[in-house]
Motif scaffolding. Structure first.
Motif, PDB file in Angstrom:
ATOM      1  N   UNK A   1       0.817  -9.304   8.725  1.00  0.00           N
ATOM      2  CA  UNK A   1       2.066  -8.620   9.036  1.00  0.00           C
ATOM      3  C   UNK A   1       2.140  -7.390   8.146  1.00  0.00           C
ATOM      4  N   UNK A   2       2.223  -6.236   8.761  1.00  0.00           N
ATOM      5  CA  UNK A   2       2.290  -4.981   8.015  1.00  0.00           C
ATOM      6  C   UNK A   2       3.516  -4.210   8.497  1.00  0.00           C
ATOM      7  N   UNK A   3       4.373  -3.803   7.544  1.00  0.00           N
ATOM      8  CA  UNK A   3       5.652  -3.166   7.867  1.00  0.00           C
ATOM      9  C   UNK A   3       5.744  -1.832   7.115  1.00  0.00           C
ATOM     10  N   UNK A   4       6.028  -0.735   7.831  1.00  0.00           N
ATOM     11  CA  UNK A   4       6.128   0.558   7.158  1.00  0.00           C
ATOM     12  C   UNK A   4       7.432   0.713   6.385  1.00  0.00           C
TER      13      UNK A   4
ATOM     14  N   UNK B   1       0.876  -1.170   0.000  1.00  0.00           N
ATOM     15  CA  UNK B   1       0.000   0.000   0.000  1.00  0.00           C
ATOM     16  C   UNK B   1       0.909   1.214   0.000  1.00  0.00           C
ATOM     17  N   UNK B   2       0.566   2.204  -0.816  1.00  0.00           N
ATOM     18  CA  UNK B   2       1.377   3.406  -0.970  1.00  0.00           C
ATOM     19  C   UNK B   2       0.606   4.609  -0.442  1.00  0.00           C
ATOM     20  N   UNK B   3       1.324   5.518   0.213  1.00  0.00           N
ATOM     21  CA  UNK B   3       0.695   6.727   0.722  1.00  0.00           C
ATOM     22  C   UNK B   3       0.429   7.662  -0.445  1.00  0.00           C
ATOM     23  N   UNK B   4      -0.817   8.033  -0.581  1.00  0.00           N
ATOM     24  CA  UNK B   4      -1.249   9.001  -1.600  1.00  0.00           C
ATOM     25  C   UNK B   4      -2.156   9.999  -0.903  1.00  0.00           C
ATOM     26  N   UNK B   5      -1.672  11.228  -0.806  1.00  0.00           N
ATOM     27  CA  UNK B   5      -2.410  12.294  -0.122  1.00  0.00           C
ATOM     28  C   UNK B   5      -2.788  11.855   1.286  1.00  0.00           C
ATOM     29  N   UNK B   6      -4.045  11.613   1.560  1.00  0.00           N
ATOM     30  CA  UNK B   6      -4.486  11.339   2.925  1.00  0.00           C
ATOM     31  C   UNK B   6      -5.011   9.929   3.126  1.00  0.00           C
ATOM     32  N   UNK B   7      -4.422   8.958   2.417  1.00  0.00           N
ATOM     33  CA  UNK B   7      -4.857   7.580   2.572  1.00  0.00           C
ATOM     34  C   UNK B   7      -3.807   6.629   2.002  1.00  0.00           C
ATOM     35  N   UNK B   8      -4.004   5.350   2.271  1.00  0.00           N
ATOM     36  CA  UNK B   8      -3.169   4.298   1.688  1.00  0.00           C
ATOM     37  C   UNK B   8      -3.882   3.765   0.454  1.00  0.00           C
ATOM     38  N   UNK B   9      -3.148   3.667  -0.650  1.00  0.00           N
ATOM     39  CA  UNK B   9      -3.722   3.233  -1.919  1.00  0.00           C
ATOM     40  C   UNK B   9      -3.018   1.953  -2.368  1.00  0.00           C
ATOM     41  N   UNK B  10      -3.798   1.013  -2.845  1.00  0.00           N
ATOM     42  CA  UNK B  10      -3.289  -0.273  -3.293  1.00  0.00           C
ATOM     43  C   UNK B  10      -2.162  -0.115  -4.304  1.00  0.00           C
ATOM     44  N   UNK B  11      -1.076  -0.839  -4.061  1.00  0.00           N
ATOM     45  CA  UNK B  11       0.053  -0.889  -4.977  1.00  0.00           C
ATOM     46  C   UNK B  11       0.186  -2.287  -5.544  1.00  0.00           C
TER      47      UNK B  11
ATOM     48  N   UNK C   1      11.807  10.018   7.898  1.00  0.00           N
ATOM     49  CA  UNK C   1      10.902  10.129   9.020  1.00  0.00           C
ATOM     50  C   UNK C   1       9.426  10.047   8.711  1.00  0.00           C
ATOM     51  N   UNK C   2       9.073   9.756   7.453  1.00  0.00           N
ATOM     52  CA  UNK C   2       7.644   9.625   7.138  1.00  0.00           C
ATOM     53  C   UNK C   2       7.383   8.336   6.380  1.00  0.00           C
TER      54      UNK C   2
ATOM     55  N   UNK D   1       3.944   4.192  12.802  1.00  0.00           N
ATOM     56  CA  UNK D   1       5.217   4.029  12.093  1.00  0.00           C
ATOM     57  C   UNK D   1       5.999   2.834  12.637  1.00  0.00           C
ATOM     58  N   UNK D   2       5.259   1.766  12.959  1.00  0.00           N
ATOM     59  CA  UNK D   2       5.884   0.546  13.452  1.00  0.00           C
ATOM     60  C   UNK D   2       5.213  -0.665  12.822  1.00  0.00           C
ATOM     61  N   UNK D   3       5.962  -1.743  12.757  1.00  0.00           N
ATOM     62  CA  UNK D   3       5.428  -2.993  12.216  1.00  0.00           C
ATOM     63  C   UNK D   3       4.290  -3.489  13.103  1.00  0.00           C
ATOM     64  N   UNK D   4       3.321  -4.127  12.452  1.00  0.00           N
ATOM     65  CA  UNK D   4       2.181  -4.718  13.149  1.00  0.00           C
ATOM     66  C   UNK D   4       2.134  -6.194  12.771  1.00  0.00           C
ATOM     67  N   UNK D   5       2.375  -7.064  13.748  1.00  0.00           N
ATOM     68  CA  UNK D   5       2.286  -8.502  13.534  1.00  0.00           C
ATOM     69  C   UNK D   5       1.100  -8.988  14.346  1.00  0.00           C
ATOM     70  N   UNK D   6       0.008  -9.293  13.648  1.00  0.00           N
ATOM     71  CA  UNK D   6      -1.258  -9.612  14.288  1.00  0.00           C
ATOM     72  C   UNK D   6      -1.540 -11.105  14.116  1.00  0.00           C
ATOM     73  N   UNK D   7      -1.567 -11.826  15.218  1.00  0.00           N
ATOM     74  CA  UNK D   7      -1.781 -13.276  15.184  1.00  0.00           C
ATOM     75  C   UNK D   7      -3.214 -13.673  14.895  1.00  0.00           C
ATOM     76  N   UNK D   8      -4.166 -12.825  15.289  1.00  0.00           N
ATOM     77  CA  UNK D   8      -5.588 -13.111  15.082  1.00  0.00           C
ATOM     78  C   UNK D   8      -6.293 -11.822  14.681  1.00  0.00           C
ATOM     79  N   UNK D   9      -6.451 -11.622  13.387  1.00  0.00           N
ATOM     80  CA  UNK D   9      -7.057 -10.379  12.914  1.00  0.00           C
ATOM     81  C   UNK D   9      -8.523 -10.247  13.328  1.00  0.00           C
ATOM     82  N   UNK D  10      -9.170 -11.367  13.637  1.00  0.00           N
ATOM     83  CA  UNK D  10     -10.569 -11.297  14.047  1.00  0.00           C
ATOM     84  C   UNK D  10     -10.721 -10.626  15.407  1.00  0.00           C
ATOM     85  N   UNK D  11      -9.657 -10.596  16.194  1.00  0.00           N
ATOM     86  CA  UNK D  11      -9.713  -9.930  17.492  1.00  0.00           C
ATOM     87  C   UNK D  11      -9.108  -8.527  17.439  1.00  0.00           C
ATOM     88  N   UNK D  12      -8.698  -8.074  16.254  1.00  0.00           N
ATOM     89  CA  UNK D  12      -8.123  -6.735  16.105  1.00  0.00           C
ATOM     90  C   UNK D  12      -9.260  -5.739  15.883  1.00  0.00           C
ATOM     91  N   UNK D  13      -9.429  -4.780  16.786  1.00  0.00           N
ATOM     92  CA  UNK D  13     -10.519  -3.802  16.615  1.00  0.00           C
ATOM     93  C   UNK D  13     -10.373  -3.015  15.312  1.00  0.00           C
TER      94      UNK D  13
END
Length: 136
Positions: free
Chosen positions: A85-88, A25-35, A93-94, A60-72
């Protein structure tokens, strides 16, 4: 840049087992856009305040989520996904983009794989600078 990221997503998909999605996903203006990606169709736009990708962007940190169904606020682009697993990719610095991996298996991603993707994100950031890639 798009061609390079397409090859990176293909390389990840070919070399990591039990994935149902690997891409960017790429930052485009004010959102993440599919790459570039490998896998089923995906959400084309993700607000910065939604889902695992949004949290990755905001913190601005990696997110390793073991159970996405419990992720709010998890965004289910593919209802089969169970871990993520999502890594910036950070330049000066951005966050300019993210590596995003999904799996239909809970707790699929290891600390070692997170470290590998963080190294890949650093390499992509270095290429962004050295090649003069522009993200609008």
């Amino acid at each position: 840049m798009i061609a390079a990221l397409a090859n990176v997503s293909a390389c990840i998909a070919m070399n990591y087992d039990r994935l149902n999605w690997a891409g960017f996903y790429l930052v485009r203006k004010n959102e993440l856009v599919l790459g570039p990606f490998q896998g089923k169709t995906a959400c084309t736009r993700i607000p910065f305040d939604k889902g695992v990708c949004g949290k990755c962007y905001r913190e601005q940190t990696s997110q390793r989520i073991g159970d996405v169904l419990s992720f709010p606020g998890h965004i289910a682009c593919d209802s089969a996904s169970r871990s993520e697993l999502c890594v910036p990719v950070i330049v000066s610095g951005r966050v300019i983009g993210e590596i995003d991996l999904d799996s239909p298996f809970p707790d699929r991603f290891t600390e070692d794989e997170q470290a590998e993707m963080e190294k890949a994100a650093e390499d992509i950031a270095a290429a962004y600078i050295s090649k003069g890639w522009i993200i609008e």
